[in-house]
Each structure stands twice: as structure tokens, then as C-alpha cells.
Scaffold this active site. Structure first.
Site, PDB file in Angstrom:
ATOM      1  N   CYS A  61      -2.631   2.048   0.827  1.00 57.80           N
ATOM      2  CA  CYS A  61      -1.402   2.751   1.198  1.00 57.80           C
ATOM      3  C   CYS A  61      -1.528   4.259   1.050  1.00 57.80           C
ATOM      4  O   CYS A  61      -0.914   5.021   1.799  1.00 57.80           O
ATOM      5  CB  CYS A  61      -0.235   2.264   0.351  1.00 57.80           C
ATOM      6  SG  CYS A  61      -0.004   0.470   0.338  1.00 57.80           S
ATOM      7  N   CYS A 134       2.673   4.270  -0.788  1.00 60.62           N
ATOM      8  CA  CYS A 134       3.132   3.006  -1.345  1.00 60.62           C
ATOM      9  C   CYS A 134       4.613   3.066  -1.709  1.00 60.62           C
ATOM     10  O   CYS A 134       5.191   4.140  -1.880  1.00 60.62           O
ATOM     11  CB  CYS A 134       2.285   2.655  -2.565  1.00 60.62           C
ATOM     12  SG  CYS A 134       2.463   0.934  -3.113  1.00 60.62           S
ATOM     13  N   ASP A 135       5.200   1.883  -1.876  1.00 53.55           N
ATOM     14  CA  ASP A 135       6.649   1.693  -1.912  1.00 53.55           C
ATOM     15  C   ASP A 135       7.440   2.721  -2.716  1.00 53.55           C
ATOM     16  O   ASP A 135       8.371   3.345  -2.213  1.00 53.55           O
ATOM     17  CB  ASP A 135       6.979   0.319  -2.478  1.00 53.55           C
ATOM     18  CG  ASP A 135       6.530  -0.810  -1.567  1.00 53.55           C
ATOM     19  OD1 ASP A 135       5.909  -0.517  -0.532  1.00 53.55           O
ATOM     20  OD2 ASP A 135       6.786  -1.972  -1.903  1.00 53.55           O
ATOM     21  N   CYS A 206       1.586  -1.394   3.777  1.00 54.43           N
ATOM     22  CA  CYS A 206       1.756  -2.765   4.256  1.00 54.43           C
ATOM     23  C   CYS A 206       2.510  -2.806   5.584  1.00 54.43           C
ATOM     24  O   CYS A 206       3.530  -2.144   5.756  1.00 54.43           O
ATOM     25  CB  CYS A 206       2.467  -3.600   3.205  1.00 54.43           C
ATOM     26  SG  CYS A 206       1.558  -3.679   1.643  1.00 54.43           S
ATOM     27  N   GLU A 455       9.142  -7.714  -8.608  1.00 57.05           N
ATOM     28  CA  GLU A 455       9.404  -8.409  -7.344  1.00 57.05           C
ATOM     29  C   GLU A 455       8.867  -9.835  -7.423  1.00 57.05           C
ATOM     30  O   GLU A 455       7.851 -10.094  -8.073  1.00 57.05           O
ATOM     31  CB  GLU A 455       8.724  -7.676  -6.182  1.00 57.05           C
ATOM     32  CG  GLU A 455       9.317  -6.312  -5.904  1.00 57.05           C
ATOM     33  CD  GLU A 455       8.617  -5.581  -4.773  1.00 57.05           C
ATOM     34  OE1 GLU A 455       9.195  -4.601  -4.288  1.00 57.05           O
ATOM     35  OE2 GLU A 455       7.503  -5.978  -4.396  1.00 57.05           O
ATOM     36  N   SER A 481      10.148  -8.378  -2.802  1.00 53.36           N
ATOM     37  CA  SER A 481       9.348  -7.552  -1.906  1.00 53.36           C
ATOM     38  C   SER A 481       9.991  -7.533  -0.535  1.00 53.36           C
ATOM     39  O   SER A 481      10.672  -8.481  -0.136  1.00 53.36           O
ATOM     40  CB  SER A 481       7.935  -8.132  -1.806  1.00 53.36           C
ATOM     41  OG  SER A 481       7.245  -7.583  -0.702  1.00 53.36           O
TER      42      SER A 481
END
Length: 582
Positions: A61, A134-135, A206, A455, A481
Site C-alpha cells: 500500500c 494504507c487504511d 487493496c 477488524e 474490514s
């Protein structure tokens, strides 16, 4: 001088924030140190622009963000600024999923936000470009801009390209679901290894409308990222030019004194929720938008998510509930086309963006690919309901989040199967002891109880792999997630560790979930039962600090000590008379 909670650059005497460290005889020691880094006389008169990176080699990511920083730096120089580099941390959700390390993920959002603030304030920066992947890096960047109210923009590193296994396009979601199929005996070791090796072909976040791509779209709709920049996949040849655009914009925003709260308003936050719902995005958007609003001092309640999302049907056919990946949406027409369709449906307000053009103006130039099947219209949606609902009731007095995309059920009733942690629930699914009709309860996973609010993708993916996704409900005070699908309800508040009723549920209690009435109730007198206590060891270090400070998931699970004052029309950066940069 007393500490000022906001940046004060570009006041009427044309001083800039960085003059605090670069101007006047008293700042000679600071200039001496900065000269050692290569700064020369003329550089001290330029806006000092932080290029704040979340680069790491631990995850695809973010592994390419060091390369993207160079065109940002070069563009800052060309636009008349001076770039300075900082780096902060990343915790990869996909790698830490299902382990104790996952507890660090949401906590990292706060640490990243804090570190961006410290670097920016500590060095009196005039503006920033924040590179994210990333997230948690994505909402953290927006939270930092909102908190500091400084000029800046955010560059998302982009989606990963689809993996390929024969004719099948893969994402990390397929690997998690393959684990479930392997446990069910429908996929052998060799088949699992083939999926594992093919799913992630290189750099990028992702690939579905999971949390990273949902939040990247939200940044665009908030106006904090230039329209179209975040759509471009990580390895695409246009990505460096997009990075350079962000560098130029940061300098222009700094020179104009146009700061982040110009963009983060009730209207733009509503647009963000509409986008999350209409794209079938991650339920984590509920948590993160609430946190961004809190940092900006804009009133925004969890009930707003339900009210707003109910107006926004799902108009994209994206994974995890649909067929396509973020790369396909980019090829179809991207955020511009998506936004244009929402505007045509009367769902998006016209709000300012960092480019100087309004959101509607940006979307007006959308180009639709011939015969694209990814983005539909409000009049002809992929799914008539929005992406999520907020439920209350016996089990969630402060609210819980139900993900609607990926299933068609409007109600569910069944006996509770109670687990004290994610690992126990996953082991039960792998052992095939969870049956159709069960309602899995996973508690002790909330922001405080985890701590860190893990998650549950491992569990939801295992249920998918066993063919149980539509026949089992899952309720947790943790979260899900963006790749999770099925009848899943997270963010149950108050959480078990905060005395919430989810801590008093027992095996066999009958639970009723009704989407139409937005209720989640239990056929038991929960108040008559003793308070729940955890047998988990007390957290230490940063985990203890987070558990002591964190708010309810219903309020974004932030660690704000006190809510900031709401932005005014006469901000230290922005007045109603100021113009946006060209």
C-alpha cells in the site's frame, strides 16, 4: 509568546508562519542548522512546505510513496516553495489482520495524526502535502489538517492492480475467503497457495472498495485531494504528474492562506457520507468521517450517517459486494463520473476543493468509457438502498453500524453464539461448529476493550468461504474490514468494556435484527444480569494510553481531550474575501 493553537501564516503584513524560525537576527541559530541541509539565502523567504510521507516497505500500500515524494518536492520548488521531508508510521491492516498486532491499527490513526501535527507545528511549516496509502494513514491525514487548520492537500498512492489467476481478477479479499474455503475442505493446499501468490501483483492499496479506496474517494469529495488524483492506480505512468500537481497546489494554498477548514464543512461531510454509501464502501467510513468532523469542530452525529446514507443508493458495482475493483472504476470514468451521477440525482452539494474549482465544476468534465458497467445512476442503481444503516435497541443504545452492501436481508433472528475475542470465533468457524441461523457475538474488541477495535475480516471471510455469509449474522463491538461482506454489524456502542449491554448477552439468547425499524434487540432482561468483566490482562504502553483516552465508536473513537472550537468565517487563514488558488 503564548502558544497559538492555529497557524498564522499570510496575515495582512504578508508574514508567513515559517518566519518564526527563519526571519530576524534571533533566528540565526535555526538558519545555521537549516543551511546545513542545503537551504540558501533565498530559500528562507519561500513558504516552507512539509512533504509528510507514510512510506514503508512492509506493505504494498505504501512501498512506492518514497518515489512519489520526489515529483512532489520538485513541484514545490518550481512553484516557489521549499520542501522539507518528514515520515510517520504505518500499521498494515491486511498483514496484522487476525492477530494481536491488529489492535495497533486504529491506534496508529491517532499516532499518525499527532505526529503530523508535531512535525508541522514544531517546525512552523507554511503548508503540507501528505502522502498516504494504507487504511489509517488516509483519515489520519485529514484529521491532522482539520485539527491544525493549515494549508495543504493529500495525495493517495493509489490502488493496486488486480491480481490474475487464469481469467479471474483477484484482490486480497479473495485470499481471506480462500482461507475459509480451505478450512471447509473445498480448496486444497495447492489451490490456496495459487490464490496467495497471485493476489497482490505489486504496489498499491487493496483493490476493492475497501477502506483505503473508500477513504480516498471521501478525501476527493471533501475537497482535500484534487479531483482525479486519487483514482490513478499506483503503478500508472500518470501518477508522478498527479503527485507534482499536489506539490504545486500546496504552495498555492500556502501563498493564498487557504487552509483545511475551508473545505471541511457540514456540506462536504454530507457529500463524504453520500459517496461512501453510494459506492458500497467500508463501514469504517462511519468511524473516520466522525473523527474528521470532530477534529474540525463541525457538529456531526452518528445518526447523521443513517439519515444521509438512506438517500444514497449504491450506484457502483464494486467489491466486496459487487464484481469490479477500483482499477476498473478508474477506467470507467473514476470519481468525476461517479460524482456527476450523484449530482444528476440531486445528492451532492457544490462545495470548494483544493484545486480552486468547485466540486460540481470538477465533475462536469467527466468522461465515461464506452460500455462501462461499473458506475450506474441514481435512477437506475445497482442497489436501491444505501451502503449502511445505523441501528439502536437493547444491544446498542448508542448505535451500531450495519453493512447493507453484499446481501439482501432486511431482518435476521436467531440464537446468540457468544465469543470473548476474535480468535475464539474464528476457531469455531474453522471447526464448522457455527451453523446457519446462528448470530455470532464477538465482544471485548471495542476501542477501549481491545484496546484498538480490531477488524473481523478473518471471521467474515471464513464464513464466506464456507458458504455461510448470508445465513449467519455477526455482531461485534469491534469493526469490519472494507473487504467484509455478509450480514455484519459492528461498532456496537457502548462497548462491553464500557458497560454496554453486549457484555451481558449469553449463549442461546434470541436476538432480533430489523433493518426497516433500525432495531437490534434481545429477548432477555439484560439489566438484571451482572456487569461483564474481562479476563484479559491490563494493557500497557501506548495501548493503555489509548484505552484511557479513547471515546466511544459512536463518536469516532478519537482521543481528543476536548472538542475544538468550530471554525469561523474569519479563520486565521481564510476569510470570506479570499480567493481560491487557480
Amino acid at each position: 509568546m503564548c502558544f497559538e493553537p492555529r497557524n498564522t501564516m499570510m496575515t495582512h503584513d504578508h508574514r508567513k508562519t515559517s518566519d518564526a524560525i527563519t526571519a530576524g537576527p534571533a533566528r540565526a541559530p535555526a538558519r545555521a542548522m537549516m543551511r546545513a541541509t542545503g537551504m540558501e539565502d533565498g530559500d528562507f523567504d519561500k513558504p516552507l512546505i512539509g512533504v509528510i510521507n507514510t512510506w514503508t516497505t512492509v506493505t504494498p500500500c505504501n512501498m512506492h510513496l518514497a518515489d512519489l515524494a520526489e515529483p512532489v518536492r520538485e513541484a514545490v520548488r518550481e512553484a516557489g516553495g521549499h520542501p522539507v521531508d518528514f515520515n510517520t508510521i504505518v500499521v498494515s491492516d491486511g498483514i496484522s489482520m487476525g492477530t494481536d498486532g491488529m489492535r495497533a491499527s486504529l491506534i496508529s490513526r491517532e499516532v499518525i495524526t499527532d505526529s503530523i501535527e508535531l512535525a508541522t507545528r514544531g517546525h512552523s511549516l507554511d503548508g503540507v502535502v501528505i502522502l498516504v496509502g494504507c487504511d489509517k494513514t488516509i483519515p489520519a491525514a485529514a484529521m491532522a489538517l482539520a485539527r491544525m487548520d493549515v494549508p495543504g492537500c493529500i495525495l493517495y498512492g493509489g490502488t493496486i492492480m488486480p491480481g490474475k489467476l487464469g481469467d479471474q481478477a483477484l484482490s486480497i479479499q479473495d485470499v481471506f475467503e480462500a482461507v475459509g474455503a480451505h478450512a471447509a475442505g473445498t480448496l486444497d493446499d495447492e489451490g490456496l497457495a495459487r490464490v496467495e501468490k497471485a493476489a497482490c501483483p505489486g504496489a498499491g492499496a487493496c483493490g476493492g472498495q475497501f477502506t483505503a479506496n473508500t477513504m480516498a474517494m471521501i478525501l476527493t469529495m471533501l475537497g482535500l485531494s484534487p479531483m482525479g488524483v486519487n483514482d490513478i492506480p499506483a503503478p500508472h505512468p500518470d501518477k508522478p504528474d498527479a503527485a507534482a500537481r499536489c506539490g504545486r497546489l500546496a504552495v498555492e494554498l500556502a501563498k493564498a492562506g487557504t487552509s483545511a477548514r475551508r473545505f471541511i464543512t457540514e456540506s462536504s461531510l454530507r457529500n463524504a457520507v453520500i459517496a461512501a454509501s453510494a459506492s458500497g464502501g467500508s463501514t469504517n467510513a462511519v468511524l473516520h468521517v466522525a473523527a474528521i468532523a470532530a477534529e474540525a469542530g463541525v457538529p456531526f452525529d452518528i445518526a447523521d450517517f443513517d439519515r444521509i446514507s438512506s438517500d444514497a443508493p449504491v450506484i457502483t458495482d464494486l467489491k466486496p459486494g459487487g464484481r469490479f475493483l477500483a482499477h476498473h472504476m478508474f477506467l470507467a470514468g473514476g470519481s468525476r463520473l461517479f460524482g456527476q451521477r450523484l449530482i444528476e440525482g440531486g445528492l451532492l452539494a457544490d462545495t470548494p476543493t483544493v484545486t480552486g474549482q468547485s466540486l460540481h465544476a470538477e465533475c462536469a468534465s467527466a468522461q465515461e468509457s464506452l460500455n462501462q458497467r461499473v458506475i450506474q445512476s441514481v435512477a437506475n442503481p445497482v442497489k436501491p438502498d444505501g451502503g449502511f444503516r445505523i441501528l439502536t435497541g437493547d444491544l446498542a443504545p448508542e448505535g451500531a453500524v450495519l453493512k447493507l452492501s453484499g446481501h439482501d436481508r432486511n431482518e435476521f433472528s436467531g440464537p446468540a453464539r457468544v465469543f470473548e475475542c476474535e480468535e475464539d470465533a474464528f476457531a469455531a468457524v474453522e471447526a464448522n461448529s457455527v451453523k446457519a441461523g446462528d448470530i455470532i457475538i464477538i465482544r471485548n474488541e471495542g476501542p477501549k476493550g481491545g484496546p484498538g477495535m480490531r477488524e473481523m475480516l478473518g471471521v467474515t471471510a471464513a464464513l464466506v468461504g464456507q458458504g455461510l455469509a448470508g445465513d449467519v449474522a455477526l455482531i461485534t463491538d469491534g469493526r469490519f474490514s472494507g473487504a467484509s461482506k455478509g450480514f455484519v454489524i459492528g461498532h456496537v456502542s457502548p462497548e462491553a468494556a464500557d458497560g454496554g449491554p453486549i457484555g451481558r448477552v449469553r449463549d442461546g439468547d434470541m436476538i432480533r435484527i430489523d433493518v426497516a425499524t433500525r432495531r437490534i434487540d434481545v429477548d432477555a432482561d439484560l439489566d438484571a444480569r451482572p456487569a461483564w468483566t474481562s479476563s484479559r490482562a491490563a494493557p500497557t504502553g501506548v495501548f493503555a494510553k489509548y484505552a484511557a483516552l479513547v471515546s466511544s465508536a459512536a463518536r469516532g473513537a478519537t482521543t481528543l481531550i476536548a472538542p475544538p472550537q468550530a471554525a469561523t468565517a474569519q479563520s486565521t487563514h481564510t476569510s470570506s474575501k479570499q480567493e481560491m488558488p487557480a
